[in-house]
Design an enzyme around this catalytic site. Structure first.
Site, mmCIF file in Angstrom:
data_model
loop_
_atom_site.group_PDB
_atom_site.id
_atom_site.type_symbol
_atom_site.label_atom_id
_atom_site.label_comp_id
_atom_site.label_asym_id
_atom_site.label_seq_id
_atom_site.Cartn_x
_atom_site.Cartn_y
_atom_site.Cartn_z
ATOM 1 N N CYS A 54 24.443 14.774 -27.414
ATOM 2 C CA CYS A 54 25.016 14.393 -26.132
ATOM 3 C C CYS A 54 24.975 12.864 -26.025
ATOM 4 C CB CYS A 54 24.196 15.050 -25.023
ATOM 5 S SG CYS A 54 24.494 14.450 -23.358
ATOM 6 N N HIS A 55 25.775 12.301 -25.118
ATOM 7 C CA HIS A 55 25.778 10.852 -24.941
ATOM 8 C C HIS A 55 24.412 10.318 -24.494
ATOM 9 C CE1 HIS A 55 30.194 10.768 -25.321
ATOM 10 N NE2 HIS A 55 30.002 9.490 -25.610
ATOM 11 N N THR A 56 23.611 11.162 -23.861
ATOM 12 C CA THR A 56 22.267 10.734 -23.474
ATOM 13 C C THR A 56 21.416 10.473 -24.713
ATOM 14 O OG1 THR A 56 22.438 12.034 -21.447
ATOM 15 C CG2 THR A 56 20.242 11.313 -22.098
ATOM 16 N N HIS A 77 18.293 17.228 -26.961
ATOM 17 C CA HIS A 77 17.941 18.040 -25.788
ATOM 18 C C HIS A 77 18.908 19.185 -25.548
ATOM 19 C CE1 HIS A 77 20.759 15.020 -24.280
ATOM 20 N NE2 HIS A 77 20.994 15.796 -23.244
ATOM 21 N N GLU A 78 19.877 19.379 -26.451
ATOM 22 C CA GLU A 78 20.751 20.553 -26.377
ATOM 23 C C GLU A 78 20.464 21.421 -27.597
ATOM 24 O OE1 GLU A 78 24.743 19.069 -23.967
ATOM 25 O OE2 GLU A 78 24.883 19.538 -26.101
ATOM 26 N N CYS A 107 8.902 24.761 -12.688
ATOM 27 C CA CYS A 107 7.597 25.425 -12.751
ATOM 28 C C CYS A 107 7.561 26.670 -11.874
ATOM 29 C CB CYS A 107 6.485 24.456 -12.352
ATOM 30 S SG CYS A 107 6.414 24.078 -10.572
ATOM 31 N N CYS A 110 5.934 24.561 -7.280
ATOM 32 C CA CYS A 110 5.817 23.340 -6.470
ATOM 33 C C CYS A 110 6.745 23.380 -5.257
ATOM 34 C CB CYS A 110 6.104 22.098 -7.323
ATOM 35 S SG CYS A 110 7.837 21.905 -7.800
ATOM 36 N N CYS A 113 10.465 23.360 -6.333
ATOM 37 C CA CYS A 113 10.950 24.618 -6.894
ATOM 38 C C CYS A 113 11.089 25.695 -5.823
ATOM 39 C CB CYS A 113 10.019 25.100 -8.008
ATOM 40 S SG CYS A 113 10.119 24.120 -9.540
ATOM 41 N N CYS A 121 11.848 19.482 -10.054
ATOM 42 C CA CYS A 121 10.508 20.040 -10.134
ATOM 43 C C CYS A 121 9.532 18.874 -10.057
ATOM 44 C CB CYS A 121 10.325 20.803 -11.441
ATOM 45 S SG CYS A 121 8.651 21.426 -11.758
ATOM 46 N N ARG A 125 10.560 17.671 -13.844
ATOM 47 C CA ARG A 125 11.927 17.192 -13.664
ATOM 48 C C ARG A 125 12.311 16.244 -14.787
ATOM 49 N NH1 ARG A 125 12.130 13.611 -8.350
ATOM 50 N NH2 ARG A 125 10.771 15.254 -7.555
ATOM 51 N N CYS A 186 22.645 21.312 -21.505
ATOM 52 C CA CYS A 186 22.912 20.057 -20.797
ATOM 53 C C CYS A 186 24.337 19.961 -20.291
ATOM 54 C CB CYS A 186 22.588 18.856 -21.689
ATOM 55 S SG CYS A 186 22.917 17.249 -20.913
ATOM 56 N N ARG A 381 31.412 18.313 -28.815
ATOM 57 C CA ARG A 381 30.089 18.754 -29.256
ATOM 58 C C ARG A 381 30.145 19.120 -30.732
ATOM 59 N NH1 ARG A 381 28.568 16.413 -25.621
ATOM 60 N NH2 ARG A 381 27.097 16.998 -23.963
#
Length: 386
Positions: A54-56, A77-78, A107, A110, A113, A121, A125, A186, A381
């Site tokens: 991803c671009h992130t 993260h994907e 979680c 909290c 959530c 979260c 988060r 994502c 992707r």
């Protein structure tokens, strides 16, 4: 689906496996042998089957924000994978479950959530500054000689095995097509969720999407599935319109072809402006155009682009007195663990078409080629099989 057999678990033991490690800003990712510790309390260890870029990931690899740098690091993260082992206290998952990691955890206990007004979260988060595990402030990755390797976005998926907090892992239907489920970690969830949850796009409404990358096209897919009558795509690449048409884009505007500002063109096309606009470019000038392209009285603009610091939003407070609204979204306002399984089911039923987002597939060893495809704007992707 990969050769991993959950019965081959090495629960409680350190695993040596291959991972793509980035040692410094912009340096080529190096496939290294790394050590992956067993999961601790309320953690799980996953065998990654597929991961995508991803671009992130691209921004973190380049080290664009110096305050977020942490090297050596395992990005990603994907992904989609299978649980290899679980730590003490994990009750909602077991070895062999098919799962997707989520960077914005849940979680379930909290105040955030428990609120229906937020998908954040308190503890898990999204946090681009976080580079260690929540429980003890340490990493679960290390080099063969014991040097710690940092985590990324609660996930770190550019590795054969990874350890995550259980709050950042979502169990999915084992019958779901594994490759496609990778996309839900994502970009696709963020874009579709922005249309469904954040904006609540209504049937017959008009939409403008600024930036037709994977997230922007996911917004189009979400708006199409909600029955939007007009979906205007805005991008400087004419090739994006061809791809966008398959996702529901009805009109295309290329800013390079205009003498006047984009928002004037969109207002002219729609008789006053669109009902919803989505900024997916991470550019403040584009954000302003997206805002001004909406209809006064009720127009809503949703920010999805990742914007650089320390620049601030270019608006005068009085501009909000005309009824236009501006909001942001994280992970498309999906509560990951409680709502993503249903979204996965909807994707399986064809409500959202995921096939068009997978433009390339490569072996994990060619991860640097996959990064270059994204840098060159040639892929939405690229799936990497581990």
């Amino acid at each position: 689906m990969g050769s991993f057999n959950p019965s081959d678990t090495r629960a409680g033991k350190v695993i040596t496996c291959k991972a793509a490690v980035v040692w410094g800003p912009g340096q080529p990712l190096v496939i290294e042998e790394v050590q992956v510790d067993p999961p601790k309390k309320m953690e799980v260890r996953i065998k990654i089957l597929y991961t995508s870029i991803c671009h992130t990931d691209l921004g973190a690899w380049k080290g664009l924000n110096e305050n977020q740098r942490a090297f050596p690091r395992i990005l990603g993260h994907e992904a989609v994978g299978i649980i290899e082992s679980i730590g003490e206290g994990v009750l909602d998952m077991k070895e062999g479950d098919h799962v997707v990691p989520i960077f914005n955890g849940e979680c379930g206990d909290c105040v955030y959530c428990r609120s229906e007004k937020s998908n954040l979260c308190e503890k898990f988060r999204v946090n681009p500054f976080k580079s260690v595990m929540a429980s003890d402030g340490k990493t679960r990755f290390s080099t063969r000689d014991g040097q710690p390797i940092f985590h990324f976005l609660n996930t770190s998926t550019f590795t054969e095995f990874t350890v995550l907090d259980s709050a950042c892992v979502v169990k999915i239907d084992p019958k779901a097509p594994v490759k496609k489920m990778c996309l839900l970690s994502c970009g696709i969830s963020t874009g579709v969720g922005a249309a469904w949850n954040t904006a609540n796009v209504q049937a017959g409404s008009s939409v403008a999407i600024f930036g037709l990358g994977a997230v922007g096209l996911a917004v189009a897919e979400g708006a199409r599935s909600r029955g939007a009558s007009r979906i205007i795509g805005v991008d400087i690449s004419p090739d994006k319109f061809i791809k966008g048409q398959a996702m529901g884009v009805t009109d295309f505007v290329n800013p390079k072809d205009l003498e006047n500002p984009v928002h004037e063109k969109i207002r002219e096309m729609t008789g006053g402006g669109v009902d919803y606009s989505f900024e997916c470019a991470g550019n403040l000038d584009v954000l302003r155009e997206a805002f001004l392209s909406t209809h006064d009285g009720w127009g809503l603009t949703v920010i999805l682009g990742i914007h650089p610091t320390p620049k601030l939003i270019p608006f005068h407070p009085m501009e909000f007195f005309d009824g236009r609204r501006l909001t942001g979204t994280v992970f498309g306002d999906f509560k990951g663990k409680s709502q993503l399984p249903n979204f996965a089911t909807q994707c399986m039923r064809g409500v959202v078409n995921l096939d068009g987002f997978i433009t390339h597939e490569l072996p994990f060893s060619k991860i640097n080629e996959a990064f270059q495809l994204l840098v060159d704007g040639k892929s939405l992707r690229c799936l990497l099989q581990l």
